[in-house]
Enzyme design. Structure first.
Site: not given
Ligand code: GLP
Length: 240
Positions: A67, A135, A137, A142
């Site tokens: 993404d 959440n 995702h 989402e």
């Molecule tokens: C973002 C990314 C996700 C990632 C998530 C969790 O939203 N788009 O791909 O898994 O954050 O991030 P973190 O690993 O910093 O908790």
């Protein structure tokens, strides 16, 4: 789903990097599906260390990322393109022309999604690295995203904007939209390795592993994939 519970973030990162390095050693032309966020940073650091100490080569490896934020150019220090260069690609011998992310600054976002879907049809990851949103995702899929979704434009939820604001100067600077691989794209990977750490992810881990498969918790779709390894530290696993 194979679940590995580790003592801490370091052990989680160690186990994830061993899997990815093993795949690259086995297949020098491997396609790696990659993720951003704080969860995979330790994994990427181990891959760089192994490359420098043991010479594992990424010369013929190609990558596809999940993404990218809409509106940020690849040189913006909060873009995922920048994150990937700083946290992984610059430390490897990878040919950066073989690294791919959706382009969040494309003028025509629909055309950019089409381009990325066409690319993903040719570049099927041998392993897809995933983090997990609090959440539930995956990528930026989402809650509510259909299981047959492909790369699409996403309106980020308030909870994701708030979670991700820690990396920005203020919450107002967090982009409100992103381009993300869809759940169908993610499920096409030959194998999936998810890294999860911290108590704030425990409820999402529980739902993903033990709950129903539902668009309300996008990561629950992974129950339907035959080769998923979830590596979580004991805080993230605390509700299992
Ligand atoms: C973002 C990314 C996700 C990632 C998530 C969790 O939203 N788009 O791909 O898994 O954050 O991030 P973190 O690993 O910093 O908790």
């Amino acid at each position: 789903m194979k679940i590995i519970v580790t003592e801490n973030y370091e052990e989680m990162s160690q186990k994830a990097s061993e899997i990815i390095i093993g795949i690259v050693k086995n297949n020098p032309n491997a396609v790696l599906g990659l993720a951003t966020g704080t969860s995979p940073i330790g994994t990427y650091q181990n891959m760089i260390k192994d490359h420098k100490e043991n010479g594992t080569s990424y010369k013929n490896v190609s990558t596809v990322n999940l993404d990218e934020y809409v509106g940020l150019t690849a040189d913006h220090d909060q873009s995922y393109a920048y994150f990937m260069r700083k946290n992984l690609f610059d430390g490897l011998d990878i040919d950066q022309t073989n690294t791919n992310l959706p382009c969040g600054s494309a003028k025509d976002l629909k055309a950019e999604c089409d381009r990325y879907n066409a690319l993903l049809a040719k570049k099927v990851p041998d392993v897809q690295v995933l983090g997990l949103g609090s959440n539930g995702h995956i990528g930026f899929n989402e809650p509510g995203t259909p299981i047959d979704s492909v790369t699409h434009l996403v309106d980020l939820t308030e909870s994701t904007i708030k979670d991700n604001s820690r990396l920005f100067a203020s919450v107002d600077e967090v982009p409100r939209q992103a381009l993300s691989m869809g759940i169908k794209n993610i499920m096409q990977a030959k194998s999936i390795v998810m890294v999860v750490s911290g108590k704030n992810k425990a409820a999402a881990v529980k739902g993903m592993v033990n709950g129903a498969v539902t668009p309300d918790l996008p990561a629950s779709a992974l129950q339907l994939h035959p080769f998923v390894t979830v590596i979580c530290d004991k805080d993230a696993a605390s509700l299992l």
